[in-house]
Structures are given as structure tokens and as C-alpha cells.
Design a protein around this motif. Structure first.
Motif, PDB file in Angstrom:
ATOM      1  N   GLU A   1     -45.922  -0.051  12.581  1.00 33.97           N
ATOM      2  CA  GLU A   1     -46.037  -0.977  13.696  1.00 33.97           C
ATOM      3  C   GLU A   1     -44.990  -2.083  13.649  1.00 33.97           C
ATOM      4  O   GLU A   1     -44.584  -2.603  14.681  1.00 33.97           O
ATOM      5  CB  GLU A   1     -47.466  -1.556  13.721  1.00 33.97           C
ATOM      6  CG  GLU A   1     -47.760  -2.489  14.855  1.00 33.97           C
ATOM      7  CD  GLU A   1     -47.606  -1.862  16.246  1.00 33.97           C
ATOM      8  OE1 GLU A   1     -47.250  -0.665  16.333  1.00 33.97           O
ATOM      9  OE2 GLU A   1     -47.821  -2.571  17.237  1.00 33.97           O
ATOM     10  N   LYS A   2     -44.546  -2.396  12.436  1.00 37.59           N
ATOM     11  CA  LYS A   2     -43.523  -3.460  12.298  1.00 37.59           C
ATOM     12  C   LYS A   2     -42.316  -3.189  13.188  1.00 37.59           C
ATOM     13  O   LYS A   2     -41.747  -4.102  13.797  1.00 37.59           O
ATOM     14  CB  LYS A   2     -43.056  -3.512  10.830  1.00 37.59           C
ATOM     15  CG  LYS A   2     -43.682  -4.599  10.008  1.00 37.59           C
ATOM     16  CD  LYS A   2     -42.906  -5.906  10.238  1.00 37.59           C
ATOM     17  CE  LYS A   2     -43.690  -7.127   9.767  1.00 37.59           C
ATOM     18  NZ  LYS A   2     -44.155  -7.975  10.830  1.00 37.59           N
ATOM     19  N   LEU A   3     -41.949  -1.924  13.288  1.00 37.70           N
ATOM     20  CA  LEU A   3     -40.761  -1.569  14.073  1.00 37.70           C
ATOM     21  C   LEU A   3     -40.935  -1.834  15.567  1.00 37.70           C
ATOM     22  O   LEU A   3     -39.977  -1.908  16.305  1.00 37.70           O
ATOM     23  CB  LEU A   3     -40.409  -0.090  13.857  1.00 37.70           C
ATOM     24  CG  LEU A   3     -39.855   0.255  12.479  1.00 37.70           C
ATOM     25  CD1 LEU A   3     -39.781   1.764  12.298  1.00 37.70           C
ATOM     26  CD2 LEU A   3     -38.479  -0.351  12.293  1.00 37.70           C
ATOM     27  N   ASN A   4     -42.169  -1.942  15.993  1.00 36.56           N
ATOM     28  CA  ASN A   4     -42.424  -2.194  17.421  1.00 36.56           C
ATOM     29  C   ASN A   4     -42.405  -3.678  17.778  1.00 36.56           C
ATOM     30  O   ASN A   4     -42.361  -4.034  18.951  1.00 36.56           O
ATOM     31  CB  ASN A   4     -43.793  -1.633  17.825  1.00 36.56           C
ATOM     32  CG  ASN A   4     -43.756  -0.118  17.953  1.00 36.56           C
ATOM     33  OD1 ASN A   4     -42.702   0.447  18.230  1.00 36.56           O
ATOM     34  ND2 ASN A   4     -44.885   0.520  17.743  1.00 36.56           N
ATOM     35  N   GLU A   5     -42.444  -4.534  16.760  1.00 39.12           N
ATOM     36  CA  GLU A   5     -42.537  -5.984  17.001  1.00 39.12           C
ATOM     37  C   GLU A   5     -41.554  -6.511  18.050  1.00 39.12           C
ATOM     38  O   GLU A   5     -41.946  -7.281  18.924  1.00 39.12           O
ATOM     39  CB  GLU A   5     -42.338  -6.741  15.671  1.00 39.12           C
ATOM     40  CG  GLU A   5     -43.527  -6.630  14.716  1.00 39.12           C
ATOM     41  CD  GLU A   5     -44.757  -7.353  15.221  1.00 39.12           C
ATOM     42  OE1 GLU A   5     -44.614  -8.478  15.706  1.00 39.12           O
ATOM     43  OE2 GLU A   5     -45.861  -6.779  15.156  1.00 39.12           O
ATOM     44  N   PRO A   6     -40.273  -6.079  17.998  1.00 37.55           N
ATOM     45  CA  PRO A   6     -39.300  -6.692  18.932  1.00 37.55           C
ATOM     46  C   PRO A   6     -39.620  -6.460  20.413  1.00 37.55           C
ATOM     47  O   PRO A   6     -39.095  -7.166  21.262  1.00 37.55           O
ATOM     48  CB  PRO A   6     -37.977  -5.999  18.569  1.00 37.55           C
ATOM     49  CG  PRO A   6     -38.172  -5.456  17.212  1.00 37.55           C
ATOM     50  CD  PRO A   6     -39.627  -5.151  17.067  1.00 37.55           C
ATOM     51  N   ARG A   7     -40.470  -5.493  20.714  1.00 36.68           N
ATOM     52  CA  ARG A   7     -40.691  -5.223  22.138  1.00 36.68           C
ATOM     53  C   ARG A   7     -41.818  -6.060  22.730  1.00 36.68           C
ATOM     54  O   ARG A   7     -42.010  -6.061  23.934  1.00 36.68           O
ATOM     55  CB  ARG A   7     -40.944  -3.728  22.369  1.00 36.68           C
ATOM     56  CG  ARG A   7     -42.232  -3.190  21.813  1.00 36.68           C
ATOM     57  CD  ARG A   7     -42.283  -1.664  21.928  1.00 36.68           C
ATOM     58  NE  ARG A   7     -43.585  -1.141  21.514  1.00 36.68           N
ATOM     59  CZ  ARG A   7     -43.885   0.143  21.447  1.00 36.68           C
ATOM     60  NH1 ARG A   7     -42.977   1.059  21.746  1.00 36.68           N
ATOM     61  NH2 ARG A   7     -45.087   0.533  21.081  1.00 36.68           N
TER      62      ARG A   7
END
Ligand code: NAD
Length: 466
Positions: A436-442
Motif C-alpha cells: 500500500e505504501k506505493l499507492n500513497e502518492p495518489r
């Protein structure tokens, strides 16, 4: 009482239970269709002879072999066609897998005309079965022989919980169309096409409309008249002119017309003899109504070749008309019979202008020894299909789609195109549940930095990094 309700409920239940989805089931049904064609070859030929006086030669090449080839192709390719189609990712979606799933629509209705009564019911049926649908087939009530075989013999081969043949003319078909289908493929006239599309719109049912129209045939001055005449004659008078993609009228200069006429006469005599009425290779008009419609068209312009008719046999000789005016009925409606008007034009540009001010045809033909002329016709016009120095033999290629454009129809089928037509292309994305960390920027709150990052990630559609 609704005569279709029970049948449609039965088919819907079978689809809902997932009966038609497994590849094994589709394969079995296609094999059964293949057996139907093989076991009943003579019966089918006889039916076509009864309906249209169709020769065994024409029945084989335009109906039975085409259907058999279509089944064989589907059987050979079914597993490949059914595979999910991988789709390109971008950096934002890279961890997931994107693909297109070809899923069956559900309950499909196929409505067919009478002129190729087996081809135009069974070819779409192959695609609908291959794509995993349940199918209601509605053959034409005018081709009684074929209708009978389809209604009485075909169901013995197919799984009756999933496939049904229903009978009826305009009134019954109108009632059938009140029901909701998941896809409709209609082949017939533009007039009835509009009725079908209006009925489908009530349920937002997608349609393929395979319609007709007037197919121009341009003959250039630079040509060998006898070669052109042989080809045009065969394709115009094949199935007694009752072919949706037949050349409907010729456009040429007055000089070419004079060279073409004796060549057409010679081809007609060679193909059908001095008295075409006694030729076993020339068919008959489907019914009295169409015979009378065609007989009235013989009064347009001037008869240059043929023109004889015999109502008792529904026979009309292969006919060529000249001095026809554009406003005459023969140039206003699809001829759909063994009559070929030749209209004169000043040359290529005038022919193209003539073609382009009419509805887009189902097919367009150009004959010339000069490739550039053929290419110009192809470039500067639009039609469902195109034949350069050739007639509708391309229909035997399952690698090409059959379909109209504009007034001549919408959608396409044959070969893999049929499978695609009867499949919903479902856009699928399967992402990992974690990371989920990778989705943070969106996610909000948005910032200029994350906006730039996401914009950058979106602009790498084929990137294989990460
Ligand atoms: P049609 O439109 O009269 O009939 C086609 C089908 O529609 C038949 O099954 C008929 O029972 C049904 N039908 C007729 N009237 C109806 C109504 N009012 N409501 C609901 N259904 C109705 O066509 P036809 O005379 O059987 O066939 C000739 C036409 O088909 C020509 O225009 C020809 O060009 C076209 N055609 C097109 C293709 C193609 O592939 N594009 C192939 C063959 C024929």
C-alpha cells in the motif's frame, strides 16, 4: 400468450447456470454443428434447390463449405481466442496485471434473410457458440426448405437447453424483439434493420446490422472487356443476383459500355447457354412478390441483353439494361435480382462523385488494368468491402470481416471477428492486496510534488521498470 417466453426462460437459465461457458461445451457444440453439416449435406442442398433452384456447386461454395470452414476454424482456434489478452501497464499500475477478458454476452438473437439461408444463420451461430453464448436463431420464413431443416434437424444436434430455432415472419419477429436479448445480429434490409435497432434500443441491446444497398462497379476504359465481363457476369448472376454484395450497377464511359456489351453477352451465353431458362446453373427468384418487383424494374431504361421472364417458374433471364436514368426505380432500390444496369459517366472523377453522393454501399468494385485507378477508387470512397478486379470471392476468407458501413450496416463478423463480435471485452485489472505504501502518492492531500510524480508515472505506458 407469449409463444417465446418458455424458450427464452429455458435459455436464460442455462446461461445463468454457466452451461455455455466451458471451452469443452463450446467445442462439443461446434463439433455437433459440424456433424449436422456433414450428415445432412444432401438434405441441405435439396432445401436450397427447393427455395432458390440453387445448383449444388453454388450451394457448396457459398453456403455449405463456408459454414464448414467457419466451424473448423473456430474449433482450431477456440482456446487461443478464449485466452485473456494481456494489456500494457503504466508505472502507476505496474504491480498489477491488466488484461482483456472475452466473456459471452448471454442470450444472443440471430435473425437471418432468405438469400443464403444457411450461410447467414450458421456462420453467425458458429461465432456465437464459440464465444460461449446461448442463441435463438430466427431463419427467414421465405426460404421454407432451409427453414424446415433448421427448425427440425439442427436442434437434434445442439444442446436444446442453450440453443433454439424459432419461426415466424414480420409479426412474430416483432413480438420476439419485444424481449430483452443481450446481443442481436440481424442480416436483412435497411428498412427492417431500423425496426430491429429501434426494438433493441428499448433494452439498450447492442446490435450488429448486416444490411444491403446498391453496390457500384466501376469499369475503367483501360481494361480487357472480356475478362471484366466474365467476372462481373459470374458475380452479378450468382444466386440469380440475390446476393447482398453483388455488383448492383456498372459505371463506365459510353465507349467502354459499347465494348462491354458484346463481352457480357458472350459471357452470359457461355455460362448459361443460348436459353438460360434451361440452364441448371441459373437459379430462380425466391417468390412471386420479388418476381413482380423485378419484372417492374425491367421496364427501366432499355433492355440490351436478356429481359425475358416466366412468371410460372419465377424465371428472369440474366439481363443488362442501358440508358437508365438515375431517378428510375432500378437506381433507387437495391436490385437483388439478375438485372444489371450500365450507367455512363465521363470518367473516374465523375464515377467517384456519383458513388459519394449516394449512401455508403456494402461493397464496391473497380476494374482496371491501371493499378492507380483501382487505388483511387479505394482511397476516395467508402464501403463495407472493396474488390479490385475481383468480385465477392473475398467472402471465402475468414481473415476478412464481413460488414457494412453507414446505410449498409454496422459491426462485422466471420472468423475471429465473429468471436470478437459475440464477446464482451471486459477490461480487467488485478492488483496485489499489499504494498500500500506505493499507492500513497495518489491519495489526497495532493501536492505539487505528488502531482509531478503521478504525471510522470502515467506517461510511461510500456515501461518495464519496477
Ligand atoms: P428482410 O429485412 O425483409 O428480412 C430479414 C429478416 O427480418 C427475416 O428473418 C424476416 O422474417 C425479418 N423481418 C422482416 N420484416 C420484419 C419486421 N417488420 N419486423 C421484424 N422482423 C422482420 O430481408 P430479406 O428480404 O430477407 O433479405 C434481403 C435483404 O437482406 C437485402 O437488403 C440484402 O442486401 C440484405 N442482406 C444483407 C447481407 C449482409 O451480409 N449484409 C446478406 C444477405 C442479405
Amino acid at each position: 400468450m407469449d409463444p417465446f417466453e418458455d424458450t427464452l426462460r429455458r435459455l436464460r437459465e442455462a446461461f445463468g447456470a454457466g452451461r455455455t461457458r466451458p471451452a469443452e461445451f463450446r467445442t462439443e457444440q461446434l463439433q455437433a454443428l459440424s456433424r449436422f453439416l456433414q450428415d445432412n449435406r444432401k438434405l441441405l442442398q435439396d432445401a436450397l434447390a427447393q427455395d432458390l433452384h440453387k445448383s449444388a456447386f453454388e450451394s457448396d461454395i457459398s453456403e455449405l463449405i463456408m459454414c464448414q470452414n467457419e466451424v473448423d476454424l473456430a474449433l482450431r482456434n477456440l482456446h487461443t481466442w478464449m485466452k485473456d489478452e494481456p494489456a500494457t501497464n503504466n508505472l502507476l499500475t505496474k504491480l498489477g496485471s491488466a488484461f482483456i477478458r472475452k466473456e459471452p454476452y448471454g442470450l444472443v438473437l440471430i435473425i437471418a434473410p432468405w438469400n443464403y439461408p444457411l450461410n447467414l444463420t450458421l456462420m453467425p451461430l458458429v461465432g456465437a457458440i464459440a464465444a460461449g453464448n446461448c442463441v435463438v436463431l430466427k431463419p427467414s420464413e421465405m426460404s421454407k426448405g432451409a427453414e424446415k431443416v433448421l427448425a427440425e434437424v439442427l436442434p437434434r444436434y445442439l444442446d436444446q437447453s442453450c440453443f433454439a430455432v424459432v419461426l415466424g415472419g414480420p409479426e412474430e419477429t416483432g413480438r420476439l424483439l419485444e424481449h430483452k436479448f443481450d446481443y442481436i445480429l440481424f442480416t436483412g434490409s435497411p428498412r427492417v434493420g431500423k425496426i430491429v435497432m429501434t426494438a433493441a434500443a428499448k433494452h439498450l441491446t447492442p446490435v450488429t446490422l448486416e444490411l444491403g444497398g446498391k453496390n457500384p462497379c466501376y469499369v475503367d476504359d483501360n481494361c480487357d472487356p472480356q475478362t471484366v465481363a466474365n467476372r462481373v457476369t459470374w458475380f452479378r448472376y450468382f444466386n440469380t443476383g440475390q446476393t447482398c454484395v453483388a455488383p448492383d450497377y456498372v459505371l463506365c464511359t459510353p465507349e467502354t459500355r459499347e465494348r462491354l456489351l458484346p463481352a457480357l453477352q458472350s459471357a452470359i451465353t457461355r455460362f448459361y447457354g443460348e436459353d438460360p431458362r434451361s440452364s441448371p446453373d441459373l437459379g430462380r427468384i425466391i417468390n412471386q412478390k420479388h418476381f413482380q418487383r423485378l419484372q417492374a424494374l425491367l421496364r427501366c431504361g432499355r433492355v440490351a441483353i436478356g429481359g425475358q421472364s416466366d412468371e410460372s417458374q419465377r424465371y428472369i433471364a440474366p439481363t443488362v439494361l442501358v440508358d437508365v436514368q438515375e431517378a428510375e426505380p432500378v437506381m433507387q432500390e437495391e436490385i437483388f435480382g439478375p438485372i444489371l444496369p450500365i450507367l455512363t459517366v465521363g470518367g473516374l472523377d465523375e464515377a467517384i462523385a456519383f458513388i459519394n453522393r449516394r449512401e455508403k454501399p456494402l461493397a464496391l468494385y473497380a476494374f482496371s488494368n491501371n493499378n492507380q485507378v483501382v487505388k483511387q477508387l479505394l482511397e476516395r470512397t467508402s464501403s463495407g468491402s472493396f474488390g479490385g478486379n475481383e468480385g465477392f470471392i473475398y467472402l471465402t476468407l475468414s481473415s476478412l470481416p464481413l460488414g457494412g458501413v453507414g446505410h449498409s450496416g454496422m459491426g462485422k463478423y466471420h472468423g475471429k471477428f465473429s468471436f470478437e463480435t459475440f464477446s464482451h471485452h471486459r477490461a480487467c485489472m488485478l492488483a496485489p492486496p499489499g504494498l500500500e505504501k506505493l499507492n500513497e502518492p495518489r491519495y489526497p492531500p495532493y501536492s505539487e510534488r505528488t502531482q509531478q510524480l503521478i504525471s510522470w508515472a502515467l506517461s510511461f505506458p510500456t515501461c518495464t521498470l519496477l
